[in-house]
Design an enzyme around this catalytic site. Structure first.
Site, PDB file in Angstrom:
ATOM      1  N   PHE A 109       3.984  21.985 -41.610  1.00  0.00           N
ATOM      2  CA  PHE A 109       4.880  23.042 -41.141  1.00  0.00           C
ATOM      3  C   PHE A 109       6.223  22.441 -40.741  1.00  0.00           C
ATOM      4  CE2 PHE A 109       2.581  21.404 -37.496  1.00  0.00           C
ATOM      5  CZ  PHE A 109       3.554  21.300 -36.510  1.00  0.00           C
ATOM      6  N   CYS A 110       7.246  23.300 -40.695  1.00  0.00           N
ATOM      7  CA  CYS A 110       8.579  22.917 -40.238  1.00  0.00           C
ATOM      8  C   CYS A 110       9.242  24.163 -39.670  1.00  0.00           C
ATOM      9  CB  CYS A 110       9.403  22.299 -41.366  1.00  0.00           C
ATOM     10  SG  CYS A 110       9.608  23.372 -42.802  1.00  0.00           S
ATOM     11  N   THR A 111      10.516  24.101 -39.359  1.00  0.00           N
ATOM     12  CA  THR A 111      11.176  25.199 -38.658  1.00  0.00           C
ATOM     13  C   THR A 111      11.167  26.493 -39.460  1.00  0.00           C
ATOM     14  OG1 THR A 111      12.627  23.591 -37.602  1.00  0.00           O
ATOM     15  CG2 THR A 111      13.267  25.908 -37.463  1.00  0.00           C
TER      16      THR A 111
END
EC number: 1.14.-.-
Length: 250
Positions: free
Chosen positions: A179-181
């Site tokens: 996951f990331c922003t």
């Protein structure tokens, strides 16, 4: 007045990206938008803010207007609000990559990991055979992350490929959920891992921002705040702005 903030990206073939810069800048300026937009041969990435109707016109032009001619038909958009415009000016820049990894084999237009909706994320990362991987920079991770996620300890996303080469093993790590922003770094990271022979690679569709927007706080496995690259600094559940007094004395 409440302003609208829109983060967006899409990997798409834009061989004319240099010629797109000035008309796109002029269009944004005409709407009094502020923020940052990156253009590259591989696509577009950015965050802009302004009056709600102006942001809506901008989004419509990208997806349906003549400027991009229908090439941004799968644009990932995530919108939130701000009490003040969280950017000082407008920048439209040309880049080699819209998110820098430095691996020519990592091409999200050819292959990416399996998208996981925010509503299905909790079940995936709770599975004991899933390696949950935060692909963001160390200072972002320190502000907030998912329970049990691995922090790669990188200072910039370009170091992710070194972390993967040194710490990840396709025979041992059979299922990876990253996951990331907003999702863009995971597109590149998942393409990189797939090119290296990892079989099961998943990523959170719409990123942390979509999760915080859709998943009720009582059901959340997120802890802390999500750093954003504008003057709001961080957002919490429901995409609420952080308390302006938070950390003021630190």
């Amino acid at each position: 007045m409440t302003y609208k903030v829109c983060a967006f990206y899409q990997f798409a073939a834009l061989p004319d990206y240099r010629e797109l810069r000035e008309p796109l800048r002029a269009f944004c300026a005409g709407l009094a938008l502020k923020g940052s937009v990156l253009l590259a041969r591989e696509g577009i990435n950015g965050t802009i803010a302004g009056a709600p109707e102006a942001v809506d016109r901008f989004a419509h032009e990208l997806t349906h207007g003549a400027l991009f001619g229908g090439r941004l038909d799968n644009l990932e958009l995530k919108c939130s609000t701000a009490e003040a415009i969280p950017f000082g000016r407008l920048k439209v820049r040309l880049k080699k990559e819209i998110v820098t990894l430095g691996d020519a084999a990592a091409d999200p237009t050819r292959q990416v990991g399996t998208y996981v909706e925010a509503s299905e994320w909790n079940a995936l990362i709770a599975a004991p055979d899933t390696l949950v991987l935060d692909t963001r920079n160390a200072f972002e991770v320190a502000m907030g992350t998912f329970e049990g996620a691995v922090d790669p300890g990188i200072r910039s996303f370009g170091q992710f490929k070194d972390f993967a080469a040194e710490q990840l093993d396709s025979t041992k790590h059979r299922r990876i959920a990253m996951f990331c922003t907003g999702g863009i770094r995971c597109e590149k990271a998942s393409a990189h891992l797939l090119a290296r022979g990892f079989a099961e690679v998943f990523h959170l569709k719409g990123g942390i921002l979509k999760y915080l927007e859709e998943v009720p706080e009582a059901q959340s496995r997120w802890r802390g705040e999500c750093f954003v690259f504008d003057e709001r600094v961080a957002l919490g559940h429901g995409l609420r702005e952080r308390d302006k007094g938070y950390g003021r004395d630190e």
